[in-house]
Design a protein around this motif. Structure first.
Motif, short mmCIF file in Angstrom:
data_model
loop_
_atom_site.label_atom_id
_atom_site.label_comp_id
_atom_site.label_asym_id
_atom_site.label_seq_id
_atom_site.Cartn_x
_atom_site.Cartn_y
_atom_site.Cartn_z
N ILE A 1 0.84 -1.20 0.00
CA ILE A 1 0.00 0.00 0.00
C ILE A 1 0.88 1.25 0.00
O ILE A 1 0.69 2.16 -0.80
CB ILE A 1 -0.96 0.00 1.21
N ASP A 2 1.87 1.28 0.89
CA ASP A 2 2.77 2.43 0.98
C ASP A 2 3.56 2.64 -0.31
O ASP A 2 3.73 3.77 -0.76
CB ASP A 2 3.74 2.27 2.15
N LYS A 3 4.02 1.55 -0.91
CA LYS A 3 4.83 1.64 -2.14
C LYS A 3 4.05 2.30 -3.27
O LYS A 3 4.61 3.02 -4.08
CB LYS A 3 5.28 0.24 -2.57
N HIS A 4 2.78 2.07 -3.30
CA HIS A 4 1.96 2.63 -4.36
C HIS A 4 1.38 3.99 -3.97
O HIS A 4 0.45 4.48 -4.60
CB HIS A 4 0.86 1.63 -4.76
N GLY A 5 1.94 4.58 -2.91
CA GLY A 5 1.54 5.93 -2.52
C GLY A 5 0.12 6.03 -2.04
O GLY A 5 -0.53 7.04 -2.22
N ARG A 6 -0.37 4.98 -1.44
CA ARG A 6 -1.75 4.95 -0.99
C ARG A 6 -1.79 4.99 0.53
O ARG A 6 -0.81 4.75 1.21
CB ARG A 6 -2.48 3.72 -1.53
N LEU A 7 -2.93 5.24 1.08
CA LEU A 7 -3.06 5.56 2.49
C LEU A 7 -4.02 4.62 3.20
O LEU A 7 -5.20 4.60 2.90
CB LEU A 7 -3.58 7.01 2.57
N ALA A 8 -3.49 3.82 4.11
CA ALA A 8 -4.35 2.99 4.96
C ALA A 8 -4.70 3.83 6.19
O ALA A 8 -3.80 4.37 6.84
CB ALA A 8 -3.62 1.72 5.37
N VAL A 9 -5.99 3.96 6.49
CA VAL A 9 -6.36 4.83 7.60
C VAL A 9 -7.20 4.18 8.68
O VAL A 9 -7.39 4.76 9.74
CB VAL A 9 -7.07 6.12 7.13
N SER A 10 -7.71 2.98 8.45
CA SER A 10 -8.53 2.38 9.49
C SER A 10 -8.66 0.88 9.30
O SER A 10 -8.46 0.36 8.19
CB SER A 10 -9.92 3.00 9.50
N LEU A 11 -8.99 0.23 10.38
CA LEU A 11 -9.30 -1.19 10.36
C LEU A 11 -10.53 -1.41 11.23
O LEU A 11 -10.60 -0.88 12.34
CB LEU A 11 -8.11 -2.00 10.90
N LEU A 12 -11.50 -2.12 10.68
CA LEU A 12 -12.71 -2.45 11.44
C LEU A 12 -12.78 -3.96 11.55
O LEU A 12 -12.65 -4.68 10.56
CB LEU A 12 -13.97 -1.96 10.72
N SER A 13 -13.00 -4.45 12.75
CA SER A 13 -13.17 -5.88 12.97
C SER A 13 -14.55 -6.09 13.58
O SER A 13 -14.87 -5.54 14.63
CB SER A 13 -12.08 -6.41 13.92
N GLN A 14 -15.37 -6.89 12.85
CA GLN A 14 -16.77 -7.03 13.26
C GLN A 14 -17.36 -8.31 12.68
O GLN A 14 -17.20 -8.59 11.50
CB GLN A 14 -17.54 -5.81 12.73
N GLU A 15 -18.03 -9.06 13.52
CA GLU A 15 -18.88 -10.17 13.11
C GLU A 15 -18.26 -11.07 12.04
O GLU A 15 -18.86 -11.36 11.01
CB GLU A 15 -20.21 -9.59 12.62
N GLY A 16 -17.00 -11.48 12.28
CA GLY A 16 -16.38 -12.45 11.39
C GLY A 16 -15.64 -11.90 10.19
O GLY A 16 -15.22 -12.64 9.32
N THR A 17 -15.50 -10.57 10.13
CA THR A 17 -14.72 -9.98 9.05
C THR A 17 -13.77 -8.94 9.63
O THR A 17 -13.98 -8.41 10.72
CB THR A 17 -15.60 -9.29 7.99
N GLN A 18 -12.74 -8.66 8.84
CA GLN A 18 -11.83 -7.58 9.18
C GLN A 18 -11.65 -6.74 7.92
O GLN A 18 -11.25 -7.25 6.88
CB GLN A 18 -10.50 -8.12 9.68
N ASP A 19 -11.98 -5.46 8.02
CA ASP A 19 -11.91 -4.54 6.88
C ASP A 19 -10.74 -3.58 7.06
O ASP A 19 -10.70 -2.85 8.05
CB ASP A 19 -13.19 -3.71 6.77
N LEU A 20 -9.83 -3.60 6.10
CA LEU A 20 -8.76 -2.62 6.07
C LEU A 20 -9.22 -1.54 5.10
O LEU A 20 -9.47 -1.81 3.92
CB LEU A 20 -7.45 -3.25 5.59
N ILE A 21 -9.37 -0.31 5.60
CA ILE A 21 -9.92 0.78 4.81
C ILE A 21 -8.78 1.70 4.41
O ILE A 21 -8.00 2.13 5.25
CB ILE A 21 -11.00 1.52 5.60
#
Length: 141
Positions: free
Chosen positions: A73-93
């Motif tokens: 993600i960093d290499k492509h100049g993009r920005l990870a800003v949050s992670l949500l973990s809920q009800e059997g899933t994990q979302d990297l936003i």
């Protein structure tokens, strides 16, 4: 460079207990202009507790995956800003100005890690304010 100012908290979202990890300074630094499009990487939790959160071993697996894709993600100049973990899933936003390039690079990394259960989606394909989710999960007083 985004300041490392992360906060972790629990919340109820759509009636589910949710663990939220968020970079508290991402929006105030003006990144919404440079990275206007939201991309969500959803990983399935393969082993979970009754409350829907990952078991300790599964949490370690998910952390390994996240640590492997963050440099991509960093290499492509993009920005990870949050992670949500809920009800059997994990979302990297994350946010980007080139969602196809980002999803392709991360997808290649996931394939190399043999992670077939990942799913990419645009956060708001209809053109709405894609940073609105940030305000929604940003902790209130």
């Amino acid at each position: 460079m985004v300041l490392d100012n992360w906060k972790v908290y629990m919340a109820k979202i759509d009636g589910f207990s949710t663990l939220v990890r968020i970079n508290m300074t991402a929006k105030e630094q003006g990144w919404a202009n440079e990275f206007p499009l939201c991309v969500v990487l959803t990983l399935q939790v393969l082993a979970k507790e009754e409350n829907g959160f990952p078991t300790e071993a599964e949490l370690a697996r998910l952390e390994t995956i996240e640590q492997a894709i963050l440099p991509v993600i960093d290499k492509h100049g993009r920005l990870a800003v949050s992670l949500l973990s809920q009800e059997g899933t994990q979302d990297l936003i994350m946010f980007t100005d080139k969602p196809t390039e980002l999803s392709s690079a991360v997808d290649k990394k996931l394939i190399s890690l043999d992670i077939p259960e990942a799913e990419f989606q645009l956060g708001s394909p209809d053109g709405d304010d894609q940073w609105a989710w940030y305000d929604f999960v940003y902790p209130k007083d």
